[in-house]
Design an enzyme around this catalytic site. Structure first.
Site, PDB file in Angstrom:
ATOM      1  N   HIS A 128      -6.959  -4.604  10.164  1.00 58.33           N
ATOM      2  CA  HIS A 128      -6.668  -4.345   8.748  1.00 58.33           C
ATOM      3  C   HIS A 128      -5.407  -5.098   8.306  1.00 58.33           C
ATOM      4  CE1 HIS A 128      -4.311  -0.407   9.797  1.00 58.33           C
ATOM      5  NE2 HIS A 128      -3.455  -1.371   9.628  1.00 58.33           N
ATOM      6  N   ASP A 164       0.814  -1.225   0.000  1.00 61.24           N
ATOM      7  CA  ASP A 164       0.000   0.000   0.000  1.00 61.24           C
ATOM      8  C   ASP A 164       0.843   1.268   0.000  1.00 61.24           C
ATOM      9  OD1 ASP A 164       0.999  -0.317   2.566  1.00 61.24           O
ATOM     10  OD2 ASP A 164      -0.943  -0.770   3.464  1.00 61.24           O
ATOM     11  N   GLU A 182      -9.490  -1.699   5.545  1.00 54.66           N
ATOM     12  CA  GLU A 182     -10.098  -1.391   6.844  1.00 54.66           C
ATOM     13  C   GLU A 182     -11.412  -2.167   7.006  1.00 54.66           C
ATOM     14  OE1 GLU A 182      -8.351   0.119   8.866  1.00 54.66           O
ATOM     15  OE2 GLU A 182      -7.501   2.005   8.143  1.00 54.66           O
TER      16      GLU A 182
HETATM   17  P1  PGA Z   1       2.691  -1.681  12.707  1.00 58.17           P
HETATM   18  O1  PGA Z   1       1.549  -1.568  11.633  1.00 58.17           O
HETATM   19  O2  PGA Z   1       3.616  -2.754  12.225  1.00 58.17           O
HETATM   20  O3  PGA Z   1       3.355  -0.322  12.716  1.00 58.17           O
HETATM   21  O4  PGA Z   1       2.059  -2.028  14.005  1.00 58.17           O
HETATM   22  C1  PGA Z   1       0.863  -2.714  11.254  1.00 58.17           C
HETATM   23  C2  PGA Z   1      -0.259  -2.375  10.304  1.00 58.17           C
HETATM   24  O5  PGA Z   1      -0.899  -1.327  10.458  1.00 58.17           O
HETATM   25  O6  PGA Z   1      -0.533  -3.179   9.397  1.00 58.17           O
END
Ligand code: PGA
Length: 243
Positions: A141, A70, A146
């Site tokens: 997510h 993404d 989401e």
């Molecule tokens: P993070 O993010 O590794 O910073 O916890 C994970 C995500 O939002 O997929």
């Protein structure tokens, strides 16, 4: 319904090393494999380990291809918080992967729909993703898919959930500066990967990991669809272990 293979590591560094073992095996087996890559704090120990392993001659990234999950909408590649910058600074500039073999959805495309279609086509031309790396958001997510009322299939534009903006404001001066939208691979794009490796670290990920793999499959917990994927490995640290 399938439960994932779950590997428990002592700490985030060990999570990185165990994940690197799986990537090393994959790259040795198929030097031109296609990796689906993720951003966020969780994969950082993995990326440092991969850099170290190429430096010591254990891995060769020169033929590897990669497609990221993404990108934030509206951030140019050179913005310090773009996922393009993240990947360049934390992995790509330290390894031998060729820039033309790395793709990330564009956050600044004028024709988002066409860009998303091209993204899907490129992955298909490469023969699909061999190993997809995932983190997980507190709301379940994966990529930036989401919670919503369906599982979006293909790469598409999304509005970010308030919880995600809140979680990601640590990288910006304030929540106001966090982009409100993103472009993400779809749930279908992720599910098409041959193998999935999800990393989760920290006590704050324990509850969502449990919901994801031992709760109902629902688009309100997007990652729960992974219960239908035949090859998922979760590597978590003791703090995130859901039991
Ligand atoms: P993070 O993010 O590794 O910073 O916890 C994970 C995500 O939002 O997929």
């Amino acid at each position: 319904m399938l439960h994932p293979r779950i590997i428990v590591a002592k700490n985030p560094e060990e999570v990185g090393k165990l994940a690197a073992d799986l990537f090393e095996t994959e790259i040795q087996k198929k030097p031109a494999c296609v990796l689906g890559l993720a951003t966020g704090s969780t994969p950082l120990p993995l990326y440092s380990e991969l850099v170290a392993r190429e430096k010591s001659g254990k891995i060769d990234f020169s033929k590897v291809r990669s497609a990221n999950l993404d990108e934030y909408k509206g951030l140019t590649p050179d913005h310090e918080q773009s996922y393009f910058s993240f990947m360049r600074n934390n992995l790509f500039k330290h390894i031998s992967i060729k820039p033309e073999n790395t793709i990330i959805p564009s956050g600044i495309s004028e024709d988002v729909e066409a860009m998303c279609e091209e993204y899907e086509t490129k992955i298909e031309e490469w023969g699909g993703v061999d190993v997809q790396l995932l983190g997980i958001g507190h709301d379940g997510h994966i990529g930036f898919n989401e919670p919503c009322d369906h599982f979006p299939q293909k790469t598409h534009e999304v509005k970010l959930a308030d919880m995600t903006i809140e979680a990601n404001k640590r990288f910006f001066n304030s929540a106001d500066e966090v982009p409100k939208a993103a472009v993400t691979m779809g749930i279908g794009t992720i599910m098409a990967a041959k193998k999935i490796i999800m990393l989760a670290t920290g006590a704050d990920k324990k509850e969502i990991l449990h919901k994801t793999f031992w709760g109902s499959v629902t688009p309100q917990v997007p990652a729960s669809i992974l219960q239908f994927h035949p090859d998922v490995t979760v590597i978590c640290d003791e703090a995130a272990y859901p039991f």
